[in-house]
Design a protein around this motif. Sequence first.
Motif, short mmCIF file in Angstrom:
data_model
loop_
_atom_site.label_atom_id
_atom_site.label_comp_id
_atom_site.label_asym_id
_atom_site.label_seq_id
_atom_site.Cartn_x
_atom_site.Cartn_y
_atom_site.Cartn_z
N GLN A 59 0.82 -1.20 0.00
CA GLN A 59 0.00 0.00 0.00
C GLN A 59 0.87 1.26 0.00
OE1 GLN A 59 -3.53 -0.65 2.44
NE2 GLN A 59 -3.32 1.45 3.16
N HIS A 60 1.92 1.26 0.81
CA HIS A 60 2.83 2.41 0.83
C HIS A 60 3.51 2.58 -0.53
CE1 HIS A 60 2.49 3.75 4.92
NE2 HIS A 60 2.73 2.55 5.41
N LEU A 61 3.87 1.48 -1.15
CA LEU A 61 4.50 1.55 -2.46
C LEU A 61 3.55 2.15 -3.48
CD1 LEU A 61 6.34 -1.90 -2.54
CD2 LEU A 61 7.40 0.36 -2.46
N LYS A 62 2.30 1.78 -3.37
CA LYS A 62 1.30 2.33 -4.28
C LYS A 62 1.19 3.85 -4.14
CE LYS A 62 -3.69 2.10 -5.22
NZ LYS A 62 -3.55 2.58 -6.60
N GLU A 63 1.22 4.30 -2.91
CA GLU A 63 1.13 5.76 -2.69
C GLU A 63 2.34 6.48 -3.24
OE1 GLU A 63 -0.36 7.10 1.19
OE2 GLU A 63 -0.88 5.01 1.54
N LEU A 64 3.50 5.88 -3.06
CA LEU A 64 4.72 6.50 -3.60
C LEU A 64 4.68 6.51 -5.12
CD1 LEU A 64 7.40 4.99 -1.18
CD2 LEU A 64 6.64 7.37 -1.32
N LYS A 65 4.12 5.45 -5.68
CA LYS A 65 4.01 5.38 -7.14
C LYS A 65 3.01 6.40 -7.65
CE LYS A 65 2.21 1.95 -9.55
NZ LYS A 65 1.92 0.59 -10.09
N ASP A 66 1.87 6.49 -6.96
CA ASP A 66 0.85 7.47 -7.35
C ASP A 66 1.38 8.89 -7.26
OD1 ASP A 66 -0.87 5.40 -7.80
OD2 ASP A 66 -2.03 5.65 -5.97
N ALA A 67 2.24 9.12 -6.29
CA ALA A 67 2.84 10.45 -6.14
C ALA A 67 3.90 10.70 -7.21
CB ALA A 67 3.45 10.60 -4.75
N GLY A 68 4.32 9.63 -7.87
CA GLY A 68 5.29 9.77 -8.94
C GLY A 68 6.74 9.63 -8.52
N LEU A 69 6.96 9.32 -7.25
CA LEU A 69 8.34 9.29 -6.76
C LEU A 69 9.06 7.97 -7.04
CD1 LEU A 69 7.97 11.25 -3.41
CD2 LEU A 69 9.14 11.98 -5.50
N ILE A 70 8.30 6.93 -7.30
CA ILE A 70 8.92 5.65 -7.67
C ILE A 70 8.21 5.08 -8.88
CG2 ILE A 70 9.58 5.18 -5.29
CD1 ILE A 70 7.37 3.08 -5.18
N GLN A 71 8.85 4.12 -9.50
CA GLN A 71 8.20 3.42 -10.59
C GLN A 71 8.50 1.93 -10.47
OE1 GLN A 71 9.75 5.48 -13.94
NE2 GLN A 71 11.84 4.70 -13.72
N GLY A 72 7.55 1.13 -10.94
CA GLY A 72 7.69 -0.31 -10.82
C GLY A 72 7.81 -0.97 -12.18
N THR A 73 8.65 -1.99 -12.22
CA THR A 73 8.81 -2.77 -13.44
C THR A 73 8.50 -4.23 -13.13
OG1 THR A 73 10.69 -1.32 -13.86
CG2 THR A 73 10.34 -3.14 -15.39
N VAL A 74 7.59 -4.79 -13.89
CA VAL A 74 7.22 -6.19 -13.66
C VAL A 74 8.25 -7.10 -14.30
CG1 VAL A 74 5.46 -7.93 -13.97
CG2 VAL A 74 4.78 -5.55 -13.63
N THR A 75 8.88 -7.91 -13.47
CA THR A 75 9.83 -8.91 -13.95
C THR A 75 9.44 -10.23 -13.31
OG1 THR A 75 11.34 -8.54 -12.11
CG2 THR A 75 11.65 -7.17 -14.04
N PRO A 76 8.44 -10.86 -13.92
CA PRO A 76 7.79 -12.02 -13.31
C PRO A 76 8.79 -13.02 -12.75
CG PRO A 76 6.71 -11.48 -15.36
CD PRO A 76 7.93 -10.63 -15.27
N PRO A 77 8.50 -13.58 -11.59
CA PRO A 77 7.25 -13.33 -10.85
C PRO A 77 7.35 -12.16 -9.89
CG PRO A 77 8.50 -15.05 -9.77
CD PRO A 77 9.35 -14.54 -10.89
N ARG A 78 8.33 -11.32 -10.09
CA ARG A 78 8.52 -10.23 -9.14
C ARG A 78 8.32 -8.87 -9.77
NH1 ARG A 78 13.95 -12.42 -6.17
NH2 ARG A 78 14.51 -13.11 -8.26
N VAL A 79 8.30 -7.86 -8.90
CA VAL A 79 8.18 -6.47 -9.35
C VAL A 79 9.32 -5.68 -8.76
CG1 VAL A 79 6.75 -4.40 -9.35
CG2 VAL A 79 5.67 -6.64 -9.47
N LYS A 80 10.02 -5.02 -9.63
CA LYS A 80 11.17 -4.23 -9.19
C LYS A 80 10.78 -2.75 -9.12
CE LYS A 80 16.10 -4.04 -10.04
NZ LYS A 80 17.14 -4.79 -10.74
N TYR A 81 11.09 -2.15 -8.00
CA TYR A 81 10.81 -0.73 -7.82
C TYR A 81 12.11 0.07 -7.78
CZ TYR A 81 5.83 -1.24 -6.98
OH TYR A 81 4.49 -1.47 -7.13
N CYS A 82 12.03 1.27 -8.31
CA CYS A 82 13.17 2.18 -8.21
C CYS A 82 12.68 3.62 -8.20
CB CYS A 82 14.15 1.95 -9.36
SG CYS A 82 13.43 2.29 -10.97
#
Lengths: 110, 110
Positions: A59-82
């Motif tokens: 949930q916290h990651l979602k908020e950071l993503k919505d704010a635009g401060l992080i982005q996620g890349t799907v690399t199945p089966p995982r998701v990488k954030y930066c």
Amino acid sequence: MSNTPVFPYTEKEEKLARYAKALSHPVRVYILQFLDSQQGCYVGNIVEELPMAQSSVSQHLKELKDAGLIQGTVTPPRVKYCIDRQNWEEARVMFAFFFGNIREEESCCD
Amino acid sequence: MSNTPVFPYTEKEEKLARYAKALSHPVRVYILQFLDSQQGCYVGNIVEELPMAQSSVSQHLKELKDAGLIQGTVTPPRVKYCIDRQNWEEARVMFAFFFGNIREEESCCD
DNA sequence: TCCTTCTATCGTAAAACGACGATAAATTTA
DNA sequence: TAAATTTATCGTCGTTTTACGATAGAAGGA
């Protein structure tokens, strides 16, 4: 005849407030520092660091993503954030300007 | 036998989050900018600027004061608010450090 | 195919937030 | 003393936040 109250602030203040809101929880500050200290990592790595439920971290990651401060890349089966460097830079400048780091033409080496 | 979860962040992250929270509403961002652009002013002057109830403005001022970013001086029958320069400076440095403005010894004029 | 792994989303409950009107408190002015 | 001015606080109400467990979904491996 609309009676919408007109606020004296613009989208700039709203944007700063949005970024500030993303930083308004210590867990999110920590996550950003954690991501900033690397090239990025998987959700699992973050969950390992925090004594809270995986869903809460997500949930916290979602908020950071919505704010635009992080982005996620799907690399199945995982998701990488930066860190989203573009918006990170924008936020950096906005806060610096807000706090008066940038006053005018400040000559250095004076 | 206490089972208090131990978070990986320290008071530093909590402090930054507290400052960020104070900035997480556009009205409060505006009030700070307004106060920063002068030596300070009375509550009434701020209320005049904003299309909201006086009690709401007072509430925002309270939050800014609790966060340490402003201070109030009672000058009956009014109260004058101004930026708390000490904590303002602390916040400035903390945000700058967080966003990486201060990396190391960055030589200027290189 | 079936199971495991990893992450997001849903539903929920408690707490905090944000706005308002009403009112209290303190001081000045009439 | 009485009235007006200025600001803080109280009570309330609706919304948002934050945490959790449960579960869904997507992909890889057995």
